[in-house]
Design a protein around this motif. Structure first.
Motif, PDB file in Angstrom:
ATOM      1  N   GLY A 239       0.844  -1.193   0.000  1.00 39.71           N
ATOM      2  CA  GLY A 239       0.000   0.000   0.000  1.00 39.71           C
ATOM      3  C   GLY A 239       0.874   1.235   0.000  1.00 39.71           C
ATOM      4  N   TYR A 240       0.241   2.384  -0.114  1.00 37.32           N
ATOM      5  CA  TYR A 240       0.954   3.646  -0.146  1.00 37.32           C
ATOM      6  C   TYR A 240       0.484   4.526   1.006  1.00 37.32           C
ATOM      7  CZ  TYR A 240       1.723   2.034  -4.930  1.00 37.32           C
ATOM      8  OH  TYR A 240       2.033   1.276  -6.033  1.00 37.32           O
TER       9      TYR A 240
ATOM     10  N   ALA B 196       9.386   5.880  -6.944  1.00 35.22           N
ATOM     11  CA  ALA B 196       9.431   4.827  -7.951  1.00 35.22           C
ATOM     12  C   ALA B 196       8.248   3.869  -7.809  1.00 35.22           C
ATOM     13  CB  ALA B 196      10.752   4.068  -7.844  1.00 35.22           C
ATOM     14  N   SER B 197       7.875   3.543  -6.558  1.00 34.48           N
ATOM     15  CA  SER B 197       6.737   2.642  -6.336  1.00 34.48           C
ATOM     16  C   SER B 197       5.438   3.264  -6.818  1.00 34.48           C
ATOM     17  CB  SER B 197       6.634   2.304  -4.847  1.00 34.48           C
ATOM     18  OG  SER B 197       7.783   1.630  -4.390  1.00 34.48           O
TER      19      SER B 197
ATOM     20  N   ARG C 229      -1.074   7.735  -9.845  1.00 30.74           N
ATOM     21  CA  ARG C 229      -2.357   8.325  -9.436  1.00 30.74           C
ATOM     22  C   ARG C 229      -2.186   9.330  -8.302  1.00 30.74           C
ATOM     23  NH1 ARG C 229      -4.126   3.008 -10.818  1.00 30.74           N
ATOM     24  NH2 ARG C 229      -3.476   2.246  -8.778  1.00 30.74           N
ATOM     25  N   SER C 230      -1.317   9.024  -7.344  1.00 26.27           N
ATOM     26  CA  SER C 230      -1.117   9.951  -6.228  1.00 26.27           C
ATOM     27  C   SER C 230      -0.136  11.058  -6.555  1.00 26.27           C
ATOM     28  CB  SER C 230      -0.609   9.173  -5.006  1.00 26.27           C
ATOM     29  OG  SER C 230       0.615   8.506  -5.305  1.00 26.27           O
ATOM     30  N   LEU C 231       0.467  11.003  -7.751  1.00 25.39           N
ATOM     31  CA  LEU C 231       1.479  11.994  -8.126  1.00 25.39           C
ATOM     32  C   LEU C 231       0.962  13.042  -9.090  1.00 25.39           C
ATOM     33  CD1 LEU C 231       4.426   9.486  -8.727  1.00 25.39           C
ATOM     34  CD2 LEU C 231       4.098  10.944  -6.721  1.00 25.39           C
ATOM     35  N   HIS C 232      -0.203  12.828  -9.675  1.00 27.34           N
ATOM     36  CA  HIS C 232      -0.739  13.776 -10.655  1.00 27.34           C
ATOM     37  C   HIS C 232      -0.973  15.137  -9.999  1.00 27.34           C
ATOM     38  CE1 HIS C 232      -1.191  11.235 -14.143  1.00 27.34           C
ATOM     39  NE2 HIS C 232      -1.769  10.290 -13.413  1.00 27.34           N
ATOM     40  N   GLY C 233      -0.483  16.162 -10.664  1.00 27.41           N
ATOM     41  CA  GLY C 233      -0.691  17.520 -10.179  1.00 27.41           C
ATOM     42  C   GLY C 233       0.207  17.920  -9.022  1.00 27.41           C
TER      43      GLY C 233
ATOM     44  N   ASN D 278      11.485  -1.752   3.016  1.00 27.14           N
ATOM     45  CA  ASN D 278      10.982  -2.801   3.912  1.00 27.14           C
ATOM     46  C   ASN D 278      10.526  -2.274   5.264  1.00 27.14           C
ATOM     47  OD1 ASN D 278      11.336  -4.784   2.043  1.00 27.14           O
ATOM     48  ND2 ASN D 278      13.168  -5.660   2.936  1.00 27.14           N
ATOM     49  N   ASN D 279      10.124  -1.026   5.322  1.00 24.51           N
ATOM     50  CA  ASN D 279       9.595  -0.465   6.575  1.00 24.51           C
ATOM     51  C   ASN D 279       8.091  -0.540   6.576  1.00 24.51           C
ATOM     52  OD1 ASN D 279      12.126   0.081   7.486  1.00 24.51           O
ATOM     53  ND2 ASN D 279      12.005   2.290   7.212  1.00 24.51           N
TER      54      ASN D 279
END
Length: 251
Positions: free
Chosen positions: A124-125, A142-143, A151-155, A250-251
């Protein structure tokens, strides 16, 4: 190497581990989360060395007190014969001296270009930082770009820090080495760069890159893993961070 020498080496090794754990030197070898274990190991070695020294001193006192005067009681104890330790045991000092005298640099572009990207699909993010530009690690960007389809990076404008690596064709990558445990298993995570790049690109130089997401994606020639692109708006050189490895792995 007699028992006293063994005790001294044990004490020095413990002191060296404590020194590495309290000064940040350990970050060249293991991930930050292992610091408590490293400090505990150093303390345990020092305690063992002190206990051994105390035991040996007490044993010698008892031996001296049990001897008879005028040369009596000098017979050899055949029940506990003494055996000289092999000289090869002095080689134990080599890793100790290496740890004290040689502080190797963090892995860089040479290792990164010879290993495939270690990027894996996350479970998950987390929430994107509210700051603008949003500070993201190489692994996080990168993920989101490769597996989250941006999707979470647009704009959003993002800020990512890593070191430069240039492949044979001159393609620049922003890289951070990720650790599972220690530097021996370090693997690179790569972001390909496009856009407003600096006129001079020097491998292993650390950059703070500000830019935006682009759907462009390439494949790592080593293991065919996904390598997303970042469209650079600006880039500036920065010092090598205190912890050169990616802490989000890996956190």
């Amino acid at each position: 190497m007699n028992r006293q020498s063994q005790t001294a080496v044990l004490f020095l090794l413990g002191a060296t581990l404590l020194h590495a754990g309290t000064t940040g030197l350990y970050l060249r070898y293991v991930k930050a989360g292992l610091r408590p274990l490293l400090l505990a190991a150093g303390a345990a070695l020092i305690a063992t060395a002190l206990a051994t020294a105390w035991y040996e001193r007490r044993r010698h006192r008892k031996t001296a007190a049990g001897r008879s005067p005028a040369g009596h009681g000098t017979e050899v104890d055949h029940a506990h014969p003494s055996h000289p330790e092999p000289r090869v045991s002095w080689l134990l000092l080599l890793p100790l001296l290496a740890l004290i005298l040689v502080a190797p640099p963090a892995l860089g572009s040479y290792s990164a270009l010879r290993s495939g990207t270690a990027l894996q699909k996350p479970y998950g993010y987390g929430r994107m930082p509210a700051a603008d530009p949003a500070p993201l690690s190489v692994v996080d960007y990168a993920s989101r770009a490769a597996y989250g389809h941006g999707r979470s990076l647009h704009g959003r404008t993002v800020r990512v820090t890593g070191f430069l690596a240039l492949d044979r064709s001159g393609t620049p990558y922003l890289v951070r080495m990720a650790l599972n445990c220690c530097a021996a298993d370090a693997q690179p995570v790569k972001i390909a760069l496009t856009g407003e790049l600096p006129p001079v690109l020097r491998p292993d130089a650390w950059l703070e890159v500000t830019g935006t997401y682009t759907p462009r994606l390439t494949r790592d020639p080593v293991n065919n893993g996904p390598v997303p692109y970042l469209k650079v708006a600006s880039a500036r050189p920065v010092p090598v961070p205190h912890d050169p490895y990616d802490e989000t792995w890996n956190n």
